[in-house]
Design an enzyme around this catalytic site. Sequence first.
Site, mmCIF file in Angstrom:
data_model
loop_
_atom_site.group_PDB
_atom_site.id
_atom_site.type_symbol
_atom_site.label_atom_id
_atom_site.label_comp_id
_atom_site.label_asym_id
_atom_site.label_seq_id
_atom_site.Cartn_x
_atom_site.Cartn_y
_atom_site.Cartn_z
ATOM 1 N N ASP A 50 29.680 45.329 35.728
ATOM 2 C CA ASP A 50 30.276 44.975 36.881
ATOM 3 C C ASP A 50 30.056 45.979 37.813
ATOM 4 O O ASP A 50 31.086 46.093 38.519
ATOM 5 C CB ASP A 50 31.535 44.342 36.540
ATOM 6 C CG ASP A 50 32.040 43.480 37.634
ATOM 7 O OD1 ASP A 50 31.479 43.082 38.565
ATOM 8 O OD2 ASP A 50 33.460 43.210 38.048
ATOM 9 N N PRO A 53 30.567 47.924 45.076
ATOM 10 C CA PRO A 53 31.251 48.687 45.812
ATOM 11 C C PRO A 53 32.639 48.702 45.385
ATOM 12 O O PRO A 53 33.104 50.025 45.422
ATOM 13 C CB PRO A 53 31.014 48.014 47.155
ATOM 14 C CG PRO A 53 29.575 47.184 47.379
ATOM 15 C CD PRO A 53 29.805 46.881 45.679
ATOM 16 N N ASP A 76 37.173 50.144 36.582
ATOM 17 C CA ASP A 76 36.950 48.764 36.184
ATOM 18 C C ASP A 76 36.156 48.347 34.833
ATOM 19 O O ASP A 76 35.024 47.838 35.304
ATOM 20 C CB ASP A 76 37.127 47.988 37.313
ATOM 21 C CG ASP A 76 37.483 46.407 36.764
ATOM 22 O OD1 ASP A 76 37.593 46.185 35.634
ATOM 23 O OD2 ASP A 76 37.371 45.728 37.770
#
Length: 344
Positions: A50, A53, A76
């Site tokens: 994933d 930006p 993340d």
Amino acid sequence: YIAMEYVPGGTLAAHTAPERLLEPGDAVHIGFKCCGALDYAFREGIVHRDIKPANILLAQHDAKIAGFQGEVKISDFGAAYLRKSQAVQTAAMGSPFYMSPEQIEGGELTFASDMYSLGVVLYELLTGKRPFVADTIEVLMQKILTEDPVPPSKLRKGLSETIDTAVLRALKKKPAYRYPAWLDFARELSAATTQVLEPGSIPDSEKYVALKRVEVLSNLSDAELWEMVQAGRWSRVAKGKTIVREDEPGKTLFFLAQGEVKVTKGGRLLNLVNPVEYFGEMAYMWGGALPRHATVESMTDLLLAEFEPAALDAMSTSAQLHLTRALARNLVDRLALANSRLLR
């Protein structure tokens, strides 16, 4: 509660709008640093899945300074695929605009999938546009699978063909046609960075690549190499310049990243120092100002790093240990060379 590092620079999402784009050199240099982070993750068995930006954080960035000199953090990993795990893992989907063709088709995911996603991020940072857009997910996926993106230089003036080549190769439909390793992608981005910065600028990527080529520093981790990048005072030196004069006191260590220098004493040639070698290590290892035993002069244009002992002392203990071993080996090699010449 969860305790996490505070990263004050925000995410790259703030720099994807056409009116807030970074300088091309900064964008490409950020891509270079992301390559190192994702290469480390992959070697640890992780495919992020994933990259976008909003998941790339800037630890710091001063727009007034030519060239991005801050740190980049990838965040993340909630959708990450652990290649070494024996547990059953769900086929978590990334963000549609940044998904690789093989991710859309449910194929096997390797570092090449993250490389494609990083290519999309770079495309957006450079142009303010995504390579593929559509009104529906179905049409978007069809475009990702079948259409070729417009070269970035067609959408923003001042972008070089080298940037086009690097980004478009990362966006190839088939993983086998992308770069075979993160290091190859990083090298291409490093070359592109030097072409878009102001003359005389020295990007961190160029410094890192130079240190990475030093065989005696091969035991340093990427983090430790970055410590050395930041510890040095880097400059470009013209041919015919005197860098060190014999008998003058000095305590700094020099690293020759590019070019060639000659070492003389009393006008007599002692040695030639080639790229990716050190000199001045005796004064540094002595631990204080020591009269230089020889004169060092540039025979070509140089890329040179000068290290103050205080800056090296601020590095981690592990980095200092590896550096000291490297310098000791370098010194032994030179003493062996001197002995062989004396015996002739």
